[in-house]
Design an enzyme around this catalytic site. Structure first.
Site, PDB file in Angstrom:
ATOM      1  N   GLN B 255       0.871  -1.313  -0.140  1.00 51.50           N
ATOM      2  CA  GLN B 255       0.022  -0.096   0.021  1.00 51.50           C
ATOM      3  C   GLN B 255       0.857   1.094  -0.097  1.00 51.50           C
ATOM      4  O   GLN B 255       0.616   2.055  -0.673  1.00 51.50           O
ATOM      5  CB  GLN B 255      -0.844  -0.011   1.307  1.00 51.50           C
ATOM      6  CG  GLN B 255      -2.168   0.902   1.255  1.00 51.50           C
ATOM      7  CD  GLN B 255      -2.907   0.665  -0.168  1.00 51.50           C
ATOM      8  OE1 GLN B 255      -3.406  -0.457  -0.419  1.00 51.50           O
ATOM      9  NE2 GLN B 255      -3.184   1.466  -0.938  1.00 51.50           N
ATOM     10  N   HIS B 258       2.457   3.076  -3.205  1.00 54.41           N
ATOM     11  CA  HIS B 258       1.281   3.600  -4.006  1.00 54.41           C
ATOM     12  C   HIS B 258       1.802   5.344  -4.008  1.00 54.41           C
ATOM     13  O   HIS B 258       1.453   6.053  -4.994  1.00 54.41           O
ATOM     14  CB  HIS B 258      -0.220   3.466  -3.768  1.00 54.41           C
ATOM     15  CG  HIS B 258      -0.567   2.166  -4.354  1.00 54.41           C
ATOM     16  ND1 HIS B 258      -0.572   1.848  -5.727  1.00 54.41           N
ATOM     17  CD2 HIS B 258      -1.089   0.954  -3.929  1.00 54.41           C
ATOM     18  CE1 HIS B 258      -1.102   0.890  -6.018  1.00 54.41           C
ATOM     19  NE2 HIS B 258      -1.530   0.271  -4.905  1.00 54.41           N
ATOM     20  N   GLU B 322     -10.486   1.072   2.173  1.00 57.95           N
ATOM     21  CA  GLU B 322     -10.651   0.435   0.991  1.00 57.95           C
ATOM     22  C   GLU B 322     -10.277  -0.833   0.953  1.00 57.95           C
ATOM     23  O   GLU B 322     -10.991  -1.849   0.429  1.00 57.95           O
ATOM     24  CB  GLU B 322      -9.584   1.315   0.046  1.00 57.95           C
ATOM     25  CG  GLU B 322      -9.971   1.015  -1.317  1.00 57.95           C
ATOM     26  CD  GLU B 322      -8.728   1.567  -2.066  1.00 57.95           C
ATOM     27  OE1 GLU B 322      -7.711   2.034  -1.478  1.00 57.95           O
ATOM     28  OE2 GLU B 322      -8.453   1.528  -3.336  1.00 57.95           O
ATOM     29  N   HIS B 323      -9.025  -1.280   1.489  1.00 58.53           N
ATOM     30  CA  HIS B 323      -8.745  -2.895   1.693  1.00 58.53           C
ATOM     31  C   HIS B 323      -8.535  -3.296   2.960  1.00 58.53           C
ATOM     32  O   HIS B 323      -7.977  -2.434   3.867  1.00 58.53           O
ATOM     33  CB  HIS B 323      -7.099  -2.929   0.954  1.00 58.53           C
ATOM     34  CG  HIS B 323      -6.991  -2.493  -0.468  1.00 58.53           C
ATOM     35  ND1 HIS B 323      -6.421  -1.246  -0.781  1.00 58.53           N
ATOM     36  CD2 HIS B 323      -7.385  -3.014  -1.567  1.00 58.53           C
ATOM     37  CE1 HIS B 323      -6.601  -1.058  -2.148  1.00 58.53           C
ATOM     38  NE2 HIS B 323      -7.058  -2.205  -2.667  1.00 58.53           N
ATOM     39  N   ASP B 356      -5.517  -7.019  -6.436  1.00 55.95           N
ATOM     40  CA  ASP B 356      -5.418  -5.975  -7.351  1.00 55.95           C
ATOM     41  C   ASP B 356      -5.107  -6.406  -8.844  1.00 55.95           C
ATOM     42  O   ASP B 356      -5.199  -5.609  -9.892  1.00 55.95           O
ATOM     43  CB  ASP B 356      -3.888  -5.249  -6.912  1.00 55.95           C
ATOM     44  CG  ASP B 356      -3.840  -4.684  -5.557  1.00 55.95           C
ATOM     45  OD1 ASP B 356      -4.936  -4.281  -5.375  1.00 55.95           O
ATOM     46  OD2 ASP B 356      -2.956  -4.263  -5.070  1.00 55.95           O
ATOM     47  N   GLU B 410     -53.632  12.992  -1.401  1.00 51.92           N
ATOM     48  CA  GLU B 410     -52.569  13.730  -1.982  1.00 51.92           C
ATOM     49  C   GLU B 410     -52.837  14.991  -2.764  1.00 51.92           C
ATOM     50  O   GLU B 410     -52.293  15.588  -3.302  1.00 51.92           O
ATOM     51  CB  GLU B 410     -51.679  12.998  -2.329  1.00 51.92           C
ATOM     52  CG  GLU B 410     -50.939  11.910  -1.841  1.00 51.92           C
ATOM     53  CD  GLU B 410     -49.543  11.258  -1.992  1.00 51.92           C
ATOM     54  OE1 GLU B 410     -49.089  11.580  -3.371  1.00 51.92           O
ATOM     55  OE2 GLU B 410     -48.927  10.400  -1.415  1.00 51.92           O
ATOM     56  N   HIS B 415     -54.465  12.402 -11.228  1.00 51.98           N
ATOM     57  CA  HIS B 415     -54.128  11.068 -10.727  1.00 51.98           C
ATOM     58  C   HIS B 415     -54.916  10.173 -10.556  1.00 51.98           C
ATOM     59  O   HIS B 415     -55.098   9.037 -10.845  1.00 51.98           O
ATOM     60  CB  HIS B 415     -53.110  11.142  -9.707  1.00 51.98           C
ATOM     61  CG  HIS B 415     -51.532  11.389 -10.084  1.00 51.98           C
ATOM     62  ND1 HIS B 415     -51.259  12.762 -10.437  1.00 51.98           N
ATOM     63  CD2 HIS B 415     -50.637  10.778  -9.944  1.00 51.98           C
ATOM     64  CE1 HIS B 415     -49.899  12.799 -10.535  1.00 51.98           C
ATOM     65  NE2 HIS B 415     -49.412  11.811 -10.232  1.00 51.98           N
TER      66      HIS B 415
END
Lengths: 430, 430
Positions: B255, B258, B322-323, B356, B410, B415
């Protein structure tokens, strides 16, 4: 209603005909940001103050008490409760069918890959106020939340909250009802206060204040996700000679009565049908309580005369309507050609109203052209997907060398090393 | 690596420990908006000019020709092609398993509700350039697009596009490869040009220019939807006394390499394990080609000492990594307690690198805390859901009165009228 012959238009004119009017933003950005900042800083006290100033309501607590909820429920007629019950049954059945099954798969021996689902923990529902109590909105937002397994479901609606809304919220399992409207309601749910639960995702329609507030909190990772972008409601009707003009007029008016900015489009190969629809529109319009609003929307609306139903489908696909009604001799035959619609209503006995209330489908739909990429609201919007993988030693030995080479190609040494170390250890053990 | 004892921290300190650093926005808003406007106005000529100015590449056409593609493919080694083939097989298998089945259900007799899926018509993939050719990104973005049935799949990558990227794109069925990078690539795909296809949705990672451009085009209905919000990559490792410290160190370094802004967190109840991991980190770091980058990320990283694995799971759920790597004696036993992770890696033989590249799961994952509400990328992101309903006369008669009452509640007369008209006609027929 303006009538255009599609095949007489140039490409540019066709594109223009399907172009929606620009959304009035109202320049609310700064005002809404100000409300959000005040709510974040001041919590309950600010919320009560804003409710006093903007909604002219004096409340001691932002949350409806059990007594208030029970009292409101007691004032709802048994007849309405029965109608709500029917709708809840169908909406629940259709959304329960959407509960996903996890996936578990060995992509190759020893390499297990899984797809899991988890409910979004806390969700907030916004139900607009005003003269019409949007009971259906409560059902459409709360039922999938509960079926998805969300731990906490809260609802904001501006005071005074209508009895039928309170009853329906309670019946659909909403945990807390807050008497809050507008941007301050969105801010309260996105960031929390002493009384209001901070939620992970906010659902529901609203005016430009609510829409802008949703946009702002969604752009902030500390805020909350939102359901989908908003736009005025719209319908496109595809009809042929066989259609009942009175039915079509009633469907166009259902859309038109939502507001003067509603988009209403009729696409038909039959000039005769179009003429009959205009006649029926004039007759029915005169009877409506909201005829001023509906008349404005109808004035801005459009009939497109096309060559055949295949071309009608292509026009609809290009427009990407929120609601698509198909009233033709064989509506299902056209279905495989239809794309980019929020919800499709097939045949003479399926007016849009049934989907708005009680067929079982969700009435929260992508509008303003977003139906090209956004989905109609469903159970999936209340859950998230995540993956899991587990390799056996043999699995790692099988794919490890490929991973090493790919990592090396991407010049990611440490990625490669994480595999190499393990392969070396396995080799030593053997 | 900073070490904190979780149970010695106050609530506020705990929250602070899990808080991610603020994202450097770089004030790119105006510059990116300017590039987008230029591309919209100038099309290909502007794109070629920007490529000349920003990427220092002189090209006649923005699109790689078939000859260029074949030539690039010819330069890729057979060994790398075999590794790519293995990865494609597993990624395809896992994403093919995600192809959804439509739902068709009578919520009550005569009331048919359906959930359909359609591919998003045109999608654009962005693959960053630079020294490392991100072959895996091509596979992760293009394979689900093809399996989802997208009609057109295009890819942008800044020139010179690496041979392995070209080969993989071709192999994964990408229709067109454009030599475009940065905000101009995103603008080209969102709005189209003479050469570049306008797409409905844009996928892929990128630097702050790309990220800001994606944000801007997603906010414009005329632009394009995007996959998910971006943030720096991150990993959280849960480990106990039984774990192999060298394996964990290699995962943390995967990690860390990166970028200096990568987030790396180790959560363990074992102080002894933590000490062994620090030792292994020092040893492995010295060997890495990207050691300067990795060392910076490791300096900013965090070990949290916790009471037990249950508390470790709670910390991970609060962080929403994330991981998430689980290296404990019985990793699967912890799985039901784990939430809010992009992808989970179970056990000693499942380093992050396998996901990955080649296990089959997608490596495009929500980061920066978005894993609370966003999903890991999957086939579903390349499709949209929409509903269809069709009522028989009997079906309408069964639910019509409830719809009329709800519409009346309503105050939506039209309608109600759309149903009443039809019920009246049915009554007359009977």
């Amino acid at each position: 209603m303006k009538t255009l012959d599609w095949n007489q238009l140039s490409d540019a004119e066709q594109a223009l005909a399907l172009r929606r009017p620009a959304l009035a933003q109202g320049g609310r950005d700064a005002q809404v940001a100000d409300i959000i900042n005040k709510v974040r800083a001041g919590g309950d006290a600010t919320l009560l103050q804003l409710t006093r100033d903007l909604d002219k309501a004096e409340r001691r607590s932002l949350r409806l008490s059990e007594q208030e909820i029970d009292a409101a429920a007691g004032r709802v007629s048994e007849e309405l409760k029965a109608a709500i019950e029917l709708a809840i049954g169908n909406i629940s059945a259709f959304h329960r069918a959407q509960v996903p099954a996890p996936i578990s798969l060995d992509t190759q021996p020893g390499v297990r890959c899984e797809l899991h689902f988890q409910p979004i923990e806390k969700v907030g529902l916004y139900v607009p106020g005003g003269s019409a109590p949007l009971v259906s909105t409560v059902m459409m937002l709360a039922i999938p939340a509960r079926l998805a397994g969300c731990e906490r479901v809260v609802l904001c609606s501006p005071p005074p909250v209508n009895d039928a809304i309170v009853y329906t919220a309670k019946r659909c399992g909403v945990d807390a009802i807050y008497t809050l409207g507008g941007a301050q309601a969105v801010a309260a749910m996105a960031y929390g206060s002493e009384t209001v639960t901070k939620v992970d995702k906010i659902f529901g329609p609203g005016n430009t204040w609510v829409t802008e507030a949703k946009r702002q909190v969604a752009a902030d990772v500390e805020g909350a996700a939102i359901d989908m972008p908003a736009g005025p409601s719209e319908v496109l009707v595809i009809a042929d000679e066989s259609a009942d003009a009175a039915f079509i007029a009633s469907d166009l008016l259902s859309q038109a009565e939502h507001g003067p900015d509603s988009q209403v489009v009729l696409v038909t190969p039959s000039q005769d049908l179009a003429a009959r629809v205009y006649q029926a529109l004039a007759e029915q319009l005169a009877q409506l309580s909201r005829r001023d609003i509906a008349a404005q929307a109808i004035d801005n609306s459009l009939t497109l005369l096309c060559r055949d139903l295949e071309q009608a489908a292509a026009i609809s696909n290009a427009y990407a309507p929120e609601h698509l009604i198909v009233q033709t001799e064989d509506p299902r035959a056209l279905l495989p050609k239809l794309k980019n619609a929020g919800s499709i209503f097939l045949g003479a006995w399926t007016p849009e109203s049934v989907g708005d209330y009680a067929s079982g489908t969700n009435h929260t739909l992508p509008t303003y052209g977003y139906a090209r990429t956004y989905s109609s609201l469903g159970l999936a919007d209340y859950q998230r997907r995540y993956t899991v993988q587990e390799l056996s030693p043999a699995g790692l030995q099988a794919i490890g060398p490929a991973v090493e080479l790919l990592a090396a190609t991407e010049t990611l040494d440490a990625h490669k090393n994480a595999v190499s170390l393990r392969l070396a250890k396995l080799e030593k053990q053997q």
